[in-house]
Design a protein around this motif. Structure first.
Motif, PDB file in Angstrom:
ATOM      1  N   LEU A 135      61.049  57.835  47.262  1.00  0.00           N
ATOM      2  CA  LEU A 135      60.204  57.348  48.354  1.00  0.00           C
ATOM      3  C   LEU A 135      60.588  55.923  48.755  1.00  0.00           C
ATOM      4  N   GLN A 136      60.948  55.076  47.785  1.00  0.00           N
ATOM      5  CA  GLN A 136      61.407  53.722  48.107  1.00  0.00           C
ATOM      6  C   GLN A 136      62.689  53.765  48.929  1.00  0.00           C
ATOM      7  N   LYS A 137      63.566  54.678  48.592  1.00  0.00           N
ATOM      8  CA  LYS A 137      64.824  54.828  49.325  1.00  0.00           C
ATOM      9  C   LYS A 137      64.556  55.232  50.778  1.00  0.00           C
ATOM     10  N   ILE A 138      63.654  56.181  50.968  1.00  0.00           N
ATOM     11  CA  ILE A 138      63.297  56.626  52.319  1.00  0.00           C
ATOM     12  C   ILE A 138      62.634  55.486  53.090  1.00  0.00           C
ATOM     13  N   ALA A 139      61.676  54.811  52.458  1.00  0.00           N
ATOM     14  CA  ALA A 139      60.969  53.715  53.125  1.00  0.00           C
ATOM     15  C   ALA A 139      61.932  52.607  53.545  1.00  0.00           C
ATOM     16  N   GLY A 140      62.878  52.283  52.681  1.00  0.00           N
ATOM     17  CA  GLY A 140      63.857  51.253  53.005  1.00  0.00           C
ATOM     18  C   GLY A 140      64.741  51.639  54.178  1.00  0.00           C
ATOM     19  N   GLU A 141      65.194  52.881  54.170  1.00  0.00           N
ATOM     20  CA  GLU A 141      66.053  53.357  55.248  1.00  0.00           C
ATOM     21  C   GLU A 141      65.303  53.390  56.579  1.00  0.00           C
ATOM     22  N   GLN A 142      63.999  53.621  56.516  1.00  0.00           N
ATOM     23  CA  GLN A 142      63.187  53.676  57.732  1.00  0.00           C
ATOM     24  C   GLN A 142      62.746  52.290  58.200  1.00  0.00           C
ATOM     25  N   GLY A 143      63.086  51.255  57.423  1.00  0.00           N
ATOM     26  CA  GLY A 143      62.750  49.887  57.818  1.00  0.00           C
ATOM     27  C   GLY A 143      61.301  49.514  57.615  1.00  0.00           C
ATOM     28  N   LEU A 144      60.618  50.202  56.711  1.00  0.00           N
ATOM     29  CA  LEU A 144      59.218  49.887  56.454  1.00  0.00           C
ATOM     30  C   LEU A 144      59.113  48.609  55.629  1.00  0.00           C
ATOM     31  N   THR A 145      58.109  47.799  55.933  1.00  0.00           N
ATOM     32  CA  THR A 145      57.897  46.544  55.221  1.00  0.00           C
ATOM     33  C   THR A 145      57.270  46.843  53.868  1.00  0.00           C
ATOM     34  N   PRO A 146      57.954  46.466  52.785  1.00  0.00           N
ATOM     35  CA  PRO A 146      57.392  46.723  51.446  1.00  0.00           C
ATOM     36  C   PRO A 146      55.997  46.099  51.292  1.00  0.00           C
TER      37      PRO A 146
END
Length: 165
Positions: A135-146
């Motif tokens: 999920l972190q990998k997907i969120a990062g690729e989608q440009g979501l702010t941690p």
């Protein structure tokens, strides 16, 4: 497509389905504390960024400043946060948690851990770690702010106003 197969092999649908379920259940759990998920998220961000200005917080959350003011007014009314003059710029307010705010964050943390354990009960520790990494990998690729829920951008004016009453 046969009805039984709907959602099968459709990870985007499953993520949306589980995400909506998780958000709804978390909101129910927070309601016991008379808080909404945006309230809890703002308190958490203030713990990590003590003294942040309202303007900087608005930019970080990507919501209009007037919408944020209504949420902050409610949190201040409950003595969970306080606004202090910014020592570097008298036009700005710095936001800080109060002792009550720190205490409620501890309670939010307990609620969040219970929520996570209930939501992920079907997974063992290794599976939870794998899921988190994916999920972190997907969120990062989608440009979501941690650490910032994208739902802040969707806060309706009426929703923010409702919380301030």
């Amino acid at each position: 497509m046969i009805h039984k197969e709907m959602g099968k092999n459709q990870p985007a649908f499953l993520l949306a389905q589980i995400g909506a379920h998780a958000a709804s259940r978390f909101a129910e759990r927070l309601a016991i504390l008379q808080l909404s998920p945006p309230d809890a998220g703002i308190l958490r961000l203030l713990r990590m960024s003590a003294g942040i200005s309202q303007q900087a917080l608005s930019a970080r959350l990507q919501i209009h400043p007037s919408r944020l003011v209504a949420i902050l007014d409610n949190l201040e009314k409950r003595n969970l946060i306080e606004r202090k003059p910014n020592p570097d710029d008298r036009r700005l307010y710095s936001l800080h948690l109060t002792n009550d705010g720190v205490e409620i964050l501890e309670r939010i943390g307990k609620v969040a851990r219970e929520h996570q354990d209930a939501l992920l009960a079907a997974l063992n520790s290794d599976e939870r770690g794998s899921l988190t990494a994916l999920l972190q990998k997907i969120a990062g690729e989608q440009g979501l702010t941690p650490g910032v829920h994208p739902g802040y951008r969707g806060l309706a004016k009426g929703e923010a106003a409702r919380r301030s009453s």
